[in-house]
Scaffold this active site. Structure first.
Site, mmCIF file in Angstrom:
data_model
loop_
_atom_site.group_PDB
_atom_site.id
_atom_site.type_symbol
_atom_site.label_atom_id
_atom_site.label_comp_id
_atom_site.label_asym_id
_atom_site.label_seq_id
_atom_site.Cartn_x
_atom_site.Cartn_y
_atom_site.Cartn_z
ATOM 1 N N GLY A 71 33.745 46.060 37.313
ATOM 2 C CA GLY A 71 32.292 45.942 37.206
ATOM 3 C C GLY A 71 31.887 44.493 37.374
ATOM 4 N N GLU A 94 33.006 46.823 42.071
ATOM 5 C CA GLU A 94 31.595 47.015 41.732
ATOM 6 C C GLU A 94 31.099 48.291 42.399
ATOM 7 O OE1 GLU A 94 28.030 47.165 40.462
ATOM 8 O OE2 GLU A 94 29.250 45.473 39.731
ATOM 9 N N ALA A 132 35.711 52.325 39.217
ATOM 10 C CA ALA A 132 36.982 52.076 38.522
ATOM 11 C C ALA A 132 37.275 53.143 37.472
ATOM 12 C CB ALA A 132 36.959 50.696 37.867
ATOM 13 N N ASP A 154 28.036 47.954 30.663
ATOM 14 C CA ASP A 154 26.871 48.740 30.251
ATOM 15 C C ASP A 154 27.107 49.272 28.841
ATOM 16 O OD1 ASP A 154 24.771 50.521 29.932
ATOM 17 O OD2 ASP A 154 24.906 51.304 31.973
ATOM 18 N N GLU A 234 25.302 37.548 33.466
ATOM 19 C CA GLU A 234 24.931 38.076 32.152
ATOM 20 C C GLU A 234 25.222 37.056 31.050
ATOM 21 O OE1 GLU A 234 26.812 39.511 34.326
ATOM 22 O OE2 GLU A 234 25.872 41.409 34.909
#
Length: 258
Positions: A71, A94, A132, A154, A234
């Site tokens: 990710g 991704e 994944a 997430d 992030e």
């Protein structure tokens, strides 16, 4: 007398490099994707069916990825790791179309801008668009990876969505399969509940043992830990908002042969 025109600032090599990089505003994408949806993905039948030379054209044939950024988002960690491990291959994974295309274009631009740098050549980093949670063993052989990274995944806050979290007992079996003994799982998040979830599941899985940040730094992995904290979009957003980051790392243990 007319005003003297101010001289234009001299362009630096960094400025020229910046012009080559893709602009995120042209790669609009939703923040998250449903991992259980059919995303019309092309994936290899097995790791033996992958032509890694197509991903790493400037690297010796026969080499395979050693670090997997699961990710990977906009590729901050993968690209930060590339110059730290110039002799190893890093692969970002991704699921989102536009985001993965951005990372691919970003890597291409960095390779073009750094062709003469023996350490930061970025020939050793690549990306695949992949789910994944479904197809990790299709990409990596048993005990082939030195590290797996799960950075700001997430949170799936709703209880009914917890099954979609990237760390779960079923998936941990796959992570243990592809990670070599001594390899490290790195997790970080700004959501305390998710941190507790990931840490608890990893602690309860028999093939992983916790390893502290201090131990990793003593072992010479300080630069990796720093990249985990700071390299992603992030992570930078959390810093701007004065938020807290929760790190949990685990080592793949060696199973004695009977």
């Amino acid at each position: 007398m007319g005003k003297r025109k101010r001289a234009a600032p001299e362009q630096t090599p960094q400025d020229e490099d910046q012009k080559l990089l893709p602009q995120k505003r042209f790669y609009r994408q939703r923040a998250h994707a449903n991992p259980f949806s059919d995303h019309t993905l092309d994936y290899p039948k097995s790791p033996q069916h992958i032509d890694w030379q197509a991903h790493y054209p400037g690297v010796d044939p026969g080499k395979k990825p050693e670090y997997a950024d699961i990710g990977c988002g906009f590729g901050g960690l993968s690209i930060a790791l590339a110059p730290l491990f110039p002799d190893s291959l890093i692969l970002g994974m991704e699921i989102r179309v536009q985001v993965s295309q951005y990372v691919k274009d970003r890597i291409t631009a960095l390779r073009t801008a750094n062709t003469g740098d023996p350490k930061a050549h970025y020939q050793n980093v690549s990306i695949v668009r992949a789910n994944a949670m479904k197809f990790l063993p299709n990409y990596f052989e048993k005990a082939s990876l030195s590290a797996l990274f799960f950075l700001f995944p997430d949170p799936h806050f709703k209880v009914r969505k917890h099954k979609a979290r990237i760390i779960s007992p079923t998936l941990l079996a796959e992570y243990a399969f592809v990670l070599r003994p001594g390899g490290i799982v790195y997790t970080i998040t700004d959501v305390k509940d998710l941190h507790d979830w990931m840490r608890t599941h990893l602690e309860n899985f028999p093939l992983f043992e916790p390893v502290s940040e201090e131990e990793l730094r003593v072992e010479g992995k300080g630069e990796v830990v720093d990249a985990v904290y700071t390299s992603t979009e992030e992570g930078k957003k959390v810093e701007r908002n004065n938020g807290e980051k929760w790190l949990a790392c685990f080592r793949r243990i060696e199973v004695p042969r009977v």
